[in-house]
Design a protein around this motif. Structure first.
Motif, PDB file in Angstrom:
ATOM      1  N   CYS A   1      39.665  86.422  36.239  1.00  0.00           N
ATOM      2  CA  CYS A   1      38.664  87.305  35.650  1.00  0.00           C
ATOM      3  C   CYS A   1      37.421  87.244  36.516  1.00  0.00           C
ATOM      4  N   PRO A   2      36.923  88.361  37.018  1.00  0.00           N
ATOM      5  CA  PRO A   2      35.754  88.338  37.905  1.00  0.00           C
ATOM      6  C   PRO A   2      34.549  87.713  37.233  1.00  0.00           C
ATOM      7  N   ALA A   3      33.758  86.994  38.064  1.00  0.00           N
ATOM      8  CA  ALA A   3      32.554  86.357  37.540  1.00  0.00           C
ATOM      9  C   ALA A   3      31.511  87.377  37.141  1.00  0.00           C
ATOM     10  N   GLY A   4      31.612  88.614  37.640  1.00  0.00           N
ATOM     11  CA  GLY A   4      30.634  89.630  37.265  1.00  0.00           C
ATOM     12  C   GLY A   4      30.733  90.054  35.814  1.00  0.00           C
ATOM     13  N   TRP A   5      31.884  89.777  35.182  1.00  0.00           N
ATOM     14  CA  TRP A   5      32.031  90.147  33.772  1.00  0.00           C
ATOM     15  C   TRP A   5      32.009  88.937  32.848  1.00  0.00           C
ATOM     16  N   GLU A   6      31.628  87.773  33.386  1.00  0.00           N
ATOM     17  CA  GLU A   6      31.655  86.569  32.561  1.00  0.00           C
ATOM     18  C   GLU A   6      30.400  86.418  31.693  1.00  0.00           C
ATOM     19  N   TYR A   7      29.335  87.024  32.066  1.00  0.00           N
ATOM     20  CA  TYR A   7      28.130  86.839  31.242  1.00  0.00           C
ATOM     21  C   TYR A   7      28.264  87.598  29.923  1.00  0.00           C
ATOM     22  N   ARG A   8      27.454  87.215  28.941  1.00  0.00           N
ATOM     23  CA  ARG A   8      27.657  87.623  27.556  1.00  0.00           C
ATOM     24  C   ARG A   8      27.474  89.117  27.344  1.00  0.00           C
ATOM     25  N   GLU A   9      26.553  89.732  28.000  1.00  0.00           N
ATOM     26  CA  GLU A   9      26.287  91.142  27.759  1.00  0.00           C
ATOM     27  C   GLU A   9      27.381  92.055  28.278  1.00  0.00           C
ATOM     28  N   ALA A  10      28.243  91.559  29.097  1.00  0.00           N
ATOM     29  CA  ALA A  10      29.272  92.402  29.713  1.00  0.00           C
ATOM     30  C   ALA A  10      30.630  92.214  29.040  1.00  0.00           C
ATOM     31  N   TRP A  11      30.635  91.756  27.776  1.00  0.00           N
ATOM     32  CA  TRP A  11      31.946  91.498  27.147  1.00  0.00           C
ATOM     33  C   TRP A  11      32.784  92.760  26.951  1.00  0.00           C
ATOM     34  N   PRO A  12      32.227  93.972  26.701  1.00  0.00           N
ATOM     35  CA  PRO A  12      33.124  95.146  26.593  1.00  0.00           C
ATOM     36  C   PRO A  12      33.839  95.463  27.912  1.00  0.00           C
ATOM     37  N   SER A  13      33.086  95.380  28.986  1.00  0.00           N
ATOM     38  CA  SER A  13      33.731  95.633  30.275  1.00  0.00           C
ATOM     39  C   SER A  13      34.768  94.549  30.589  1.00  0.00           C
ATOM     40  N   ARG A  14      34.437  93.315  30.236  1.00  0.00           N
ATOM     41  CA  ARG A  14      35.401  92.244  30.451  1.00  0.00           C
ATOM     42  C   ARG A  14      36.658  92.468  29.626  1.00  0.00           C
ATOM     43  N   LEU A  15      36.515  92.988  28.413  1.00  0.00           N
ATOM     44  CA  LEU A  15      37.674  93.242  27.565  1.00  0.00           C
ATOM     45  C   LEU A  15      38.568  94.330  28.151  1.00  0.00           C
ATOM     46  N   VAL A  16      37.957  95.386  28.685  1.00  0.00           N
ATOM     47  CA  VAL A  16      38.750  96.441  29.313  1.00  0.00           C
ATOM     48  C   VAL A  16      39.491  95.899  30.536  1.00  0.00           C
ATOM     49  N   PHE A  17      38.801  95.090  31.346  1.00  0.00           N
ATOM     50  CA  PHE A  17      39.445  94.555  32.558  1.00  0.00           C
ATOM     51  C   PHE A  17      40.596  93.627  32.193  1.00  0.00           C
ATOM     52  N   THR A  18      40.410  92.747  31.194  1.00  0.00           N
ATOM     53  CA  THR A  18      41.488  91.826  30.815  1.00  0.00           C
ATOM     54  C   THR A  18      42.670  92.545  30.189  1.00  0.00           C
TER      55      THR A  18
END
Length: 829
Positions: A58-75
């Protein structure tokens, strides 16, 4: 319960289920993975997704708390690939997993507003003769793939709350972590990161710099097939490669990239901000600079160079004003100034040369190439003890590897090489190791070549004195013998008289042998006297004392052999071969070489490249012994040595032979009698005869002729021929004498004056001094013809027999000769 109840359908089903559960399948009847129930297959997929998601990237660019929607789409997009791998096991598994709840969640994540929900139903056209239209609902998996195949994935990852990018896909590309995705027209190449799908804002694309910093990918080894990367991904992947190595973490200065080296900081910033270079290049630079900073004196040398640069600019009036426009801090932070000072100024090369020099001076002669390849000499240890040839000279010993708190002095000497030298790490990269290897070879030559030339000089001088070809003896010298000679103190002095030193050493050996022989004789005498003293009860004490006093002492041993050995080994007994070798002259006070390294006690531990470095120096030092001896090459070498101002071995030998001649022998003197001068004799009428026994001889004069004088020619000169003609004319009584030849005429014929051959400046007449009478030979006594004294043609005096009755003839006055214009000269007696 009645027996009839057991025959009910429920009871029958229960008995059938029990019998099925207790049935054991074996062989071909065993149920396979494709025959598992759909529920079991979906359960397996659920646990597989949980395990895979916890370890997947999982990229570190999506690890911070405010980016959880983008992180969810990527995962979700990432895990969908893992579920599809399970669906490919067999058709039964694919059919069972199409209805998994994961696909319903994925559709909700990628299309939260159900913008494409109508695409989940398909209207089937009615058949012929039927008016009913059937509506078919797609499975969640089919609906998810319909959405991803027509939508821009980059837009969905960056803007998951809106419907941007849905049904706007235009181009199909392949990514390393999300597989094949579709992008819209706006997202082209360098506008988004191919690793985390992070898109650059339009304002960043127009200007320089920014937060995302998407740049074209140059590291195909780390990210194959990725067109661009963002700053966060580059930083993450660089730290992933560095964090497991303590040395690399120290070289980069931790996760904040606070390195102490300016070049490391510059390369890291250029890679993170602009994407220049690769991760491997950045790591290589950091490792090299860290090794140079920790193992060499690069920081100190760089600071000195910067200070010198600032001073020169201050002297020139550049860069410094009233407010000190260019301070020390600015110099230390300016990459351009540091690069010019370090690379163009040669500070880096100087630091590497100093490291190699200190390694050799401390006695650790293992080549960096052997350390890089891991070479050893048959498994032997690479560290052996080293000795210093001149430990008495504290200025010549190396103490750079001594740690704090250690000291050498007060009669104590530390063991070398020191642990600080032997534990030094090998250069981290091949390029740096090659530079260090070349510096090691150069320093080995610079340090050992002067001493090895002294070895060759000693060999050539001693062999020249003994009449031996030094090349023949040099071939038999092994590298272990050369190492042994290097441990000698005299090898590290210039200007030693090797022949005198050899004579002194032999004399000391002879003195030791004499002293040893005397001690043995003394011990024997004491032993014999003790034996006689034991029998003193039968011998008178007076007799014993008298016998001891009159016992003669033994003659000194070795005198005759010493003379023979000295005469046999004298430099003047054999002829030394002429060798055009440039050697240092013999100095009145020999000079100590500098620097002097610690010499290992053996050579057997050195691996291949280390032995080659040592052997190469010896080959260069002994090369003059094997050079061509033809006249052309000898003249060329002689001319080159004279032009360079070198002293040749042949000159040293000539000077030595000249100095050994203590008393010069005088030149041999040979006395030769001068030719007799003919005198005119008056012819009397009566035949006068000289007195019998009288001797008319020619006066003698001593002439000193050196040994190298040219021997006198047998051919008589013109003066002797003239004298013979004059003598014949005098005997015959002729009144007129015409000389057939005279001395070389002058350029002009004389017109006046008189010329007399008897008064010629070449032959000056003088009264004959009394000489010792000579005994006449038998020929003179037996000569039947009588006559007067005459001279033969060769100038010898011939005694003629005369009549004793006549008186002794008198000498006539000098003949007066008148010259004329003719070549011939008339003379009247």
């Amino acid at each position: 319960m009645s027996p009839m109840s057991l025959s009910s359908p429920r009871a029958a089903a229960s008995s059938t289920l029990f019998s099925t559960m207790t049935t054991t399948f074996k062989g071909k009847d065993t149920r396979s993975w494709s025959q598992l129930p759909p529920e079991i297959i979906r359960l397996i997929a659920t646990y597989y997704i949980l395990d895979a998601s916890s370890t997947s990237f999982c990229p570190a660019g999506w690890e911070y708390r405010e980016a959880w929607p983008s992180r969810l789409v990527f995962t979700v997009l990432r895990d969908a690939l893992d579920v599809e791998r399970l669906m490919c096991i067999c058709p039964a598994w694919g059919t069972a997993l199409e209805d998994h709840l994961f696909w319903q969640q994925a559709c909700a994540v990628i299309d939260p507003n159900d913008f494409l929900a109508h695409n989940a139903f398909i209207k089937q056209s009615a058949t012929a003769g039927s008016t009913n239209v059937q509506v078919l609902k797609l499975t969640p998996y089919q609906h998810f793939r319909n959405i991803t195949n027509c939508s821009c994935i980059v837009c969905r990852v960056n803007m998951p709350y809106s419907s941007t990018g849905l049904a706007h896909g235009k181009r199909l590309i392949t990514t390393p972590w999300l597989g094949s995705i579709v992008t819209c027209r706006e997202h082209r190449k360098a506008t988004y990161c191919g690793v985390c799908m992070r898109a650059s804002p339009p304002s960043e694309l127009e200007g320089e710099g920014g937060i995302v910093c998407c740049a074209e990918n140059e590291d195909e080894e780390t990210w194959p097939g990725v067109e661009a990367t963002c700053r966060l991904c580059r930083q993450e992947w660089l730290w992933t490669r560095v964090q497991n190595n303590a040395t690399d973490r120290e070289a980069f200065g931790g996760p904040k990239w606070q390195s102490k080296d300016w070049e490391t900081r510059q390369s890291v910033d250029a890679f993170l901000d602009l994407g220049e270079g690769t991760i491997a290049d950045v790591i290589v630079t950091a490792r090299e600079k860290h090794w140079l900073r920790t193992q060499t004196k690069l920081p100190e040398l760089l600071q000195q160079a910067l200070a010198s640069n600032r001073y020169s600019r201050a002297e020139a009036g550049e860069g410094y004003g009233s407010e000190e426009e260019l301070s020390e801090e600015e110099d230390e932070e300016d990459p351009e100034v540091l690069s010019i000072t370090e690379d163009a100024g040669g500070v880096k090369d100087l630091a590497i040369q100093d490291w190699a020099r200190n390694r050799i001076l401390d006695g650790h002669w293992i080549s960096p190439a052997d350390q890089w390849y891991g070479f050893t000499n048959t498994g032997r240890p690479t560290v052996v003890r080293a000795e210093h040839p001149c430990p008495w000279n504290r200025g010549a010993t190396y103490s750079g590897a001594v740690d704090d708190g250690e000291c050498e002095g007060d009669g104590t000497e530390l063991e070398h090489p020191r642990p600080k030298t032997t534990s030094a790490p090998v250069p981290p990269t091949f390029q740096l190791c090659e530079q260090v290897y070349r510096a090691f070879m150069k320093q080995m030559r610079d340090i050992l070549l002067p001493a090895m030339r002294n070895i060759v000089r000693r060999l050539a001088i001693e062999c020249g004195a003994d009449g031996i070809d030094p090349a023949v003896k040099a071939v038999r010298i092994s590298l272990e013998d050369v190492m042994r000679e290097l441990r000698e103190e005299s090898t590290w002095f210039n200007g030693i008289d090797w022949l005198e030193r050899r004579a002194n050493v032999r004399e000391q050996e002879r003195q030791r042998e004499r002293a040893k022989a005397k001690r043995q004789e003394k011990d024997e005498d004491e032993a014999s006297s003790s034996e006689r003293s034991e029998g003193s009860h039968t011998t008178s004490p007076v007799l014993s004392t008298t016998t001891l006093q009159t016992t003669p002492s033994p003659p000194p041993s070795g005198d005759a052999s010493t003379k023979d050995e000295d005469s046999a080994t004298s430099p003047t007994t054999n002829v030394a071969p002429t060798i055009s070798i440039a050697v240092s002259p013999v100095l009145k006070s020999p000079e100590l070489l500098h620097p002097i390294p610690y010499i290992p006690v053996t050579l057997s531990h050195l691996p291949h490249y280390s032995v080659e470095a040592f052997n190469q120096v010896w080959r260069e030092a002994s090369a003059p012994l094997y050079q061509c001896r033809c006249s052309i090459c000898e003249r060329a070498v002689l001319k080159a040595n004279i032009a360079a101002g070198n002293v040749l071995l042949s000159q040293v030998q000539a000077q030595r032979q000249a100095a050994q001649k203590t008393v010069p022998q005088p030149a041999v003197q040979i006395k030769i009698q001068e030719a007799p001068v003919p005198l005119p004799i008056e012819e009397e009428e009566e035949s006068g005869e000289s007195e019998k026994g009288d001797d008319t001889s020619v006066p003698e004069s001593a002439v000193d002729i050196p040994i190298a004088a040219t021997p006198r020619s047998r051919k008589r000169s013109s003066e002797e021929l003239d004298e013979d003609a004059y003598s014949d004319a005098a005997e015959s009584g002729a009144e007129k004498i015409i000389f057939p030849r005279t001395a070389s005429p002058p350029k002009r014929a004389r017109t006046d004056g008189e010329y007399s051959p008897t008064l010629s400046p070449a032959v000056e007449l003088c009264p004959a001094p009394p000489v010792r009478p000579r005994k006449r030979s038998s020929e003179e006594l037996d000569d039947p013809e009588g006559g007067r004294c005459g001279l033969v043609g060769n100038g010898d005096v011939k005694r003629l027999r005369v009549d004793s009755t006549h008186p002794r003839p008198t000498l006539a006055p000098p003949v007066e000769i008148k010259t004329s214009n003719r070549v011939g000269v008339d003379a009247t007696v």
